[in-house]
Design an enzyme around this catalytic site. Structure first.
Site, PDB file in Angstrom:
ATOM      1  N   ILE A  40      20.798  43.990  65.734  1.00  0.00           N
ATOM      2  CA  ILE A  40      20.124  45.271  65.554  1.00  0.00           C
ATOM      3  C   ILE A  40      19.941  45.997  66.877  1.00  0.00           C
ATOM      4  O   ILE A  40      20.225  47.198  67.001  1.00  0.00           O
ATOM      5  CB  ILE A  40      18.772  45.061  64.841  1.00  0.00           C
ATOM      6  CG1 ILE A  40      18.997  44.545  63.417  1.00  0.00           C
ATOM      7  CG2 ILE A  40      17.966  46.355  64.803  1.00  0.00           C
ATOM      8  CD1 ILE A  40      17.729  44.084  62.712  1.00  0.00           C
ATOM      9  N   THR A  51      12.775  40.447  47.422  1.00  0.00           N
ATOM     10  CA  THR A  51      11.958  41.436  48.125  1.00  0.00           C
ATOM     11  C   THR A  51      12.311  41.601  49.598  1.00  0.00           C
ATOM     12  O   THR A  51      11.695  42.413  50.299  1.00  0.00           O
ATOM     13  CB  THR A  51      10.464  41.077  47.992  1.00  0.00           C
ATOM     14  OG1 THR A  51      10.280  39.680  48.260  1.00  0.00           O
ATOM     15  CG2 THR A  51       9.977  41.367  46.585  1.00  0.00           C
ATOM     16  N   HIS A  96      53.730  44.440  61.498  1.00  0.00           N
ATOM     17  CA  HIS A  96      53.821  44.851  62.895  1.00  0.00           C
ATOM     18  C   HIS A  96      54.049  46.358  62.978  1.00  0.00           C
ATOM     19  O   HIS A  96      54.889  46.894  62.262  1.00  0.00           O
ATOM     20  CB  HIS A  96      54.991  44.136  63.583  1.00  0.00           C
ATOM     21  CG  HIS A  96      55.229  44.592  64.996  1.00  0.00           C
ATOM     22  ND1 HIS A  96      54.428  44.209  66.040  1.00  0.00           N
ATOM     23  CD2 HIS A  96      56.161  45.442  65.518  1.00  0.00           C
ATOM     24  CE1 HIS A  96      54.859  44.779  67.156  1.00  0.00           C
ATOM     25  NE2 HIS A  96      55.915  45.532  66.861  1.00  0.00           N
ATOM     26  N   GLY A 119      14.071  40.441  65.536  1.00  0.00           N
ATOM     27  CA  GLY A 119      14.327  39.761  64.271  1.00  0.00           C
ATOM     28  C   GLY A 119      13.525  40.347  63.128  1.00  0.00           C
ATOM     29  O   GLY A 119      12.872  41.391  63.258  1.00  0.00           O
ATOM     30  N   GLY A 136      16.862  49.160  48.716  1.00  0.00           N
ATOM     31  CA  GLY A 136      16.171  48.350  49.698  1.00  0.00           C
ATOM     32  C   GLY A 136      16.409  48.762  51.132  1.00  0.00           C
ATOM     33  O   GLY A 136      16.885  49.865  51.420  1.00  0.00           O
ATOM     34  N   ALA A 161      22.982  41.236  54.295  1.00  0.00           N
ATOM     35  CA  ALA A 161      23.098  41.868  52.980  1.00  0.00           C
ATOM     36  C   ALA A 161      24.122  41.156  52.110  1.00  0.00           C
ATOM     37  O   ALA A 161      23.890  40.935  50.911  1.00  0.00           O
ATOM     38  CB  ALA A 161      23.470  43.340  53.140  1.00  0.00           C
ATOM     39  N   LYS A 206       9.408  49.300  44.501  1.00  0.00           N
ATOM     40  CA  LYS A 206       8.184  50.039  44.834  1.00  0.00           C
ATOM     41  C   LYS A 206       8.458  51.396  45.490  1.00  0.00           C
ATOM     42  O   LYS A 206       7.594  52.267  45.494  1.00  0.00           O
ATOM     43  CB  LYS A 206       7.277  49.198  45.733  1.00  0.00           C
ATOM     44  CG  LYS A 206       7.751  48.972  47.140  1.00  0.00           C
ATOM     45  CD  LYS A 206       6.657  48.239  47.929  1.00  0.00           C
ATOM     46  CE  LYS A 206       7.043  48.063  49.380  1.00  0.00           C
ATOM     47  NZ  LYS A 206       5.977  47.432  50.169  1.00  0.00           N
TER      48      LYS A 206
END
Length: 466
Positions: free
Chosen positions: A184, A143, A444, A271, A39, A320, A33
């Site tokens: 986040i 979506t 190393h 969230g 996305g 993701a 859209k």
């Protein structure tokens, strides 16, 4: 027009699913859209946030760490507008790359809102109001999700904002109040703290990153406090009010006392929620559960046999890379293959500095399940590579079955943890033991030596450099 597969949504799950289906010989269409593909992740999530995290990290190092490396510069300054422009350029290049991949794989792209007309027909409504109906033998819903809020919070998207607005501010906040001590909130809080903002994190749970291993939460809190972030855990937010150019957040602490925080911006990072708005799922007969997620079986198939759903819109972690794997699984399943996905081995990552990464079980989960386990832990401070770079904070922790020595979980706080965790994810995919990893020769000096040492600590309790 009729297609073998129609994908609704072009985020990491959707576009990857479309590509894999096309690679396997399917005629594929994808519906998006927004004007650009990719996305949330590519446009207003993973990619732009990492661009700002990297830019702010370079500035922070110039201010705080160059001198110890013998590098003298005039007092560093930054142009926030240029940082934001660079972020936009990275996003543009990345989303442009998705468009190239669609063309390369002969995937038809429809720009508009996709909504079901039936279980095989999807209407694409364009921005000018015109529409067309396309038909698909199979349909994949990808979506994604949108930021969540709390019922009493009114997001004005100016001062009371979500992650989307936080990525395109015109100025660095003086005092950013972050509601939510998850991935986040900590990442975006880190960006603005490095650039000079005061940052206060208000978290309802008794620790930040509450779903991660307790040792991880404890170490990350210590490190970010050292960087200047303030944490108020066990605080339940009850009100968020804008007063002119200020925002007042009211919360109740664990003693039952009401406290308030005043800043010029408030980031609500509590969230995300599955996004199915406008899909008209009822016309296709697709069921949604009480959490707003689309119900699916082990093949990501909905209750309507030819319709599948992947990513944030279904159960599981909203990541993701989880969506990508699910997209591949569905495409291969539709092609008659027998793919698999092990949800226990999907890594979780926080891109603060030091980074945080985990895979498999936490110590608390093993305790709760009654699993006999042993733990091996090794400090990054003991590594030559860490001393050379100055990245001394953090550790690697390996959890293994007490009887079989099979690795059950791994947790890292440290430089490049996001990349390091994949060694342990691969080991766990092949059900390796802690001894297996401990006996592999590691270069190393490298950060990865901490994995070898932690594995040895879990195996026989005797790391070599501690």
């Amino acid at each position: 027009m009729k297609y073998d597969v129609i994908v609704i949504g072009s985020g990491p799950g959707g576009y990857i699913s479309a590509i894999r289906a096309a690679q396997l010989g399917k005629k594929v269409a994808i519906i998006e859209k927004y004007p650009t593909l990719g996305g949330t992740c590519l446009n207003v999530g993973c990619i732009p946030s990492k661009a700002l995290l990297d830019s702010s990290h370079h500035y922070y190092d110039a201010v705080h760490h160059f001198e110890e490396h013998g590098i003298s510069v005039e007092k560093p300054s930054f142009d926030f507008g240029k940082m934001v422009d660079r972020k936009a350029s990275v996003v543009e290049q990345t989303t442009g790359g998705i468009k190239y991949l669609m063309d390369k794989n002969d995937i038809t792209v429809y720009e508009g809102l996709g909504s079901f007309e039936s279980n095989t027909q999807v209407k694409v409504t364009k921005n000018d109001g015109s529409s067309e109906v396309i038909e698909g033998t199979n349909i994949i819903i990808a979506t994604g999700s949108k930021p969540s809020t709390l019922p009493f919070i009114s997001l004005d998207k100016e001062r009371i904002i979500t992650s989307t607005e936080a990525l395109k501010l015109k100025e660095v906040p003086k005092h950013l109040i972050v509601i939510g001590g998850g991935v986040i909130g900590l990442e975006l809080g880190s960006v603005y703290k490095r650039l000079g903002a005061d940052v206060s994190v208000v978290e309802y749970a008794p620790a930040i990153t509450p779903t991660m291993d307790k040792d991880v939460s404890k170490e990350l809190t210590k490190v970010l406090k050292k960087q200047g972030m303030k944490f108020h855990v066990s605080h339940g937010v009850s009100a968020v009010e804008r007063k002119g150019e200020e925002v007042v957040v009211t919360a109740t602490n664990k003693k039952g006392e009401e406290v308030s925080f005043t800043g010029d911006y408030c980031l609500v990072a509590v969230g995300r929620r599955p996004y199915t708005d406008g899909l008209a799922l009822d016309k296709a007969g697709v069921k949604v559960n009480e959490r707003g997620q689309i119900d699916v079986n082990d093949h990501l198939q909905t209750n309507v046999s030819n319709i599948y759903a992947i990513g944030d819109v279904v159960r599981g972690a909203m990541l993701a890379h989880k969506a990508e794997e699910e997209g591949v699984v569905v495409a291969e399943y539709l092609a008659g293959q027998k793919p698999h996905i092990d949800y226990n081995l999907i890594p979780g990552i926080v891109y603060t500095w030091p980074e945080v990464a985990a895979v498999g079980k936490t110590e608390q989960e093993l305790k709760d399940a009654g699993v006999a386990y042993k733990a091996g832990k090794f400090s990054m401070r003991a590594l030559g590579r860490s001393r050379a770079s100055g990245d001394l904070d953090g550790f690697v922790k390996v959890l293994a079955d007490k009887n079989t020595d099979e690795i059950l979980g791994a947790h890292i706080v440290g430089a490049r943890a996001a990349d390091l965790i994949m060694e342990l994810a691969v080991a766990m995919e092949y059900r390796a033991s802690a001894e297996d990893v401990a006996r592999i020769c590691h270069g190393h000096p490298t950060y990865s030596e901490a994995i070898k040492e932690a594995a040895k600590a879990a195996w026989d309790g005797k790391p070599l450099n501690a």
